[in-house]
Structure formats: structure tokens, C-alpha cells
Design an enzyme around this catalytic site. Sequence first.
Site, PDB file in Angstrom:
ATOM      1  CD  GLN A   1      35.666 -26.085 -50.376  1.00  0.00           C
ATOM      2  OE1 GLN A   1      36.876 -26.013 -50.597  1.00  0.00           O
ATOM      3  NE2 GLN A   1      35.188 -26.338 -49.168  1.00  0.00           N
TER       4      GLN A   1
ATOM      5  CG  HIS B   1      40.511 -27.709 -48.941  1.00  0.00           C
ATOM      6  ND1 HIS B   1      41.179 -28.272 -47.887  1.00  0.00           N
ATOM      7  CD2 HIS B   1      39.289 -27.358 -48.471  1.00  0.00           C
ATOM      8  CE1 HIS B   1      40.392 -28.270 -46.810  1.00  0.00           C
ATOM      9  NE2 HIS B   1      39.243 -27.717 -47.149  1.00  0.00           N
TER      10      HIS B   1
ATOM     11  CE1 TYR C   1      54.132 -18.611 -43.578  1.00  0.00           C
ATOM     12  CE2 TYR C   1      55.132 -19.675 -45.463  1.00  0.00           C
ATOM     13  CZ  TYR C   1      54.973 -18.565 -44.664  1.00  0.00           C
ATOM     14  OH  TYR C   1      55.668 -17.405 -44.946  1.00  0.00           O
TER      15      TYR C   1
ATOM     16  CD  GLU D   1      47.901 -21.199 -40.408  1.00  0.00           C
ATOM     17  OE1 GLU D   1      48.089 -22.272 -39.817  1.00  0.00           O
ATOM     18  OE2 GLU D   1      48.588 -20.828 -41.395  1.00  0.00           O
TER      19      GLU D   1
END
Length: 327
Positions: free
Chosen positions: A51, A117, A213, A203
Site C-alpha cells: 500500500q 497501513h 481512539y 470509522e
Amino acid sequence: MATLSNPWAMVFLPDGRLLVTERGGALRIVTTAGAVSAPVAGVPAVVFAGQGGLLDVALDPGFATNRRVYLSFSEAGNGGSGLAVARGTLTLDGGGGRLDGVQTVWRAVPKVTDTRHFGGRMAFGPDGMLYVTSGERHLGSPAQSTAQTLGKIVRIPPDGVLPAVADPRPEIFTLGHRNPYGLVFATDGRLFSSEMGPEGGDEFNLITSGRNYGWRIVSEGNDGEVLPRHATRPEFAPPLVSWTPVIAPGGMIQYTGTRFSGWQGDFILAGLVQQGVVRVRVTGSTATEAARIALGARIREVEQGPDGAIWVLEDGGSGRLVRLDPA
């Protein structure tokens, strides 16, 4: 419209053209008529794997006078690859342009071998600081470590100069994130993000300095096991909206135009799995999904044009730049 190779992000220049990143490492100037320039020279070398690659592009708030552009990207280093942010001065010419005086102003720590990520979305705040989303690199636990910047939203001065503090890292603004891919300062000055969940649990978050979070302690989705929900641990900030099944949110804007009647102030999220865009309406401290618009392709990025039209980038090796107008 234009077709690009793995486009990831875009931003409108004052002259109405766009700067568009391709994950393979090219920054291009694209017209709304579909003309694509040669790669802009001077872009830092990227690690194009998984990614990673060349990710977001942002204009300095003083771009009209200083011509400064910020790029986020994955770079090689000791231990693997990591997210970095660089800036340079943009000069345009007939064939494209170049970045001069390029310097790296921030690096996520540590570098790791996993190529997932990275996060990498950037937004300038009303305070003049640069906010950057940093993914937890598919490792989970670093999101809770204050000695690392993985799984965080960080705040840095534009020149990147920070106090030399090892723990807690001085740039950490919030922690406990998985992979935030949207970051927007709203017209009221509040900061919102969109974040990819694991097996469910995407989210939409109101970002408040110092809050945690919850990843990977709590989630609205699962991760090879059933995870506790936010409601079980009130010390962690819950999402305003969550999605199961996932929409896989990419880029995000707050719509401020008038071309789309009734949309002003709503947030528009690119949907990769949803294959379109998702509209979210915020009312005070609550939010709800208002609508979904199917586009038949994985949507990586969304941006508002000068005339109030909405532009999207399709994901993939032949991703198109597409203009959206009201039906």
C-alpha cells in the site's frame, strides 16, 4: 477524462489544474480536460510496494506566494519502509514542472517490513500546523505506544522542527488509530478523520487533541477474533459513525459549494469497497450517513473543484479522473 497509474491523491492549483500523485512515484499536472503532464521532476524516491508509494499532496497555505508543496510517501530505511513527509517549491513549465529545495520534514518511527497501513493523509490546520495520519502498519499494538508514531495523527510545524523528546513523541496529537485515510478541517475549525476498520468497523471520527481512539484494544469490527466494542471501554473515543460491512474509506472532503443542492457542510467520503462516495452529515457532536452514490468503481480520492463540481479518482492501474455533476 484523464487516466492515470494508481492515482492516490489530488489537489487543485490556483489556475484550475490539478496536482495528482501516482503511487509509483510520479507527481503529475492534470487539466480538467484530461491532459496529463510528464512527471514533475524532483519528487523524492518512494518504495512502491503493498500500500506504499507516493501518497498525498497538499499545498502550503501560503502557496500563492511561496509555491510550496508537501508530499507524503513511503521511503526505504533501516528496518524496512516508513511514512515520510517532504516539501519543495513548485515551478511550472510547458512540459510539467519541477520541485526545488526538496527536504524531508518528518518521518514516522519506526520503519518496519510490512507494506500495509501507511496512512499518509495531510491537512493544514487553522493554527498553521501540518496534521498527518500515520497508520499502524498492520501491527496493532504500536497504535498505543507513545514512543512510536505508528497508529497516530501527528501535528508538526511546516518546517518539521520538533523538540528532541523520545517518549512521549512531541508530535503525537491523537493515538489508537488503525489506518486513517481521510483528514479534514471543517469550516467550524474542528478536525475529522475517516479510518479503515478490520473485518467491519470503518470509522468517521471527530479528532480531539490527546484522545485515544482505542485500536487495537477496542473496535467496532473484528480482527481474526471478536474485539471488544468502544461501549465497553468509555475511556476510548468512539466513532461518530461506523460501518459494517465496510465501505473502505479513502480520501474525504467537506463540501462547501452550492452546485449540489442540500449538500453544503456534508462530508463526502471516497469508498473503495463501496465503489462510490458516501455522504455524512454532522450535527453538533453527532453524525449520520445521509446517502450513498454508486459509481461502479473503487474510489480512492475525492476533491471539490473551484466551481463546486466534485472530482474523484478511481483506484488501480488505470484509474480515471472523473467529474461528478448533479443528475
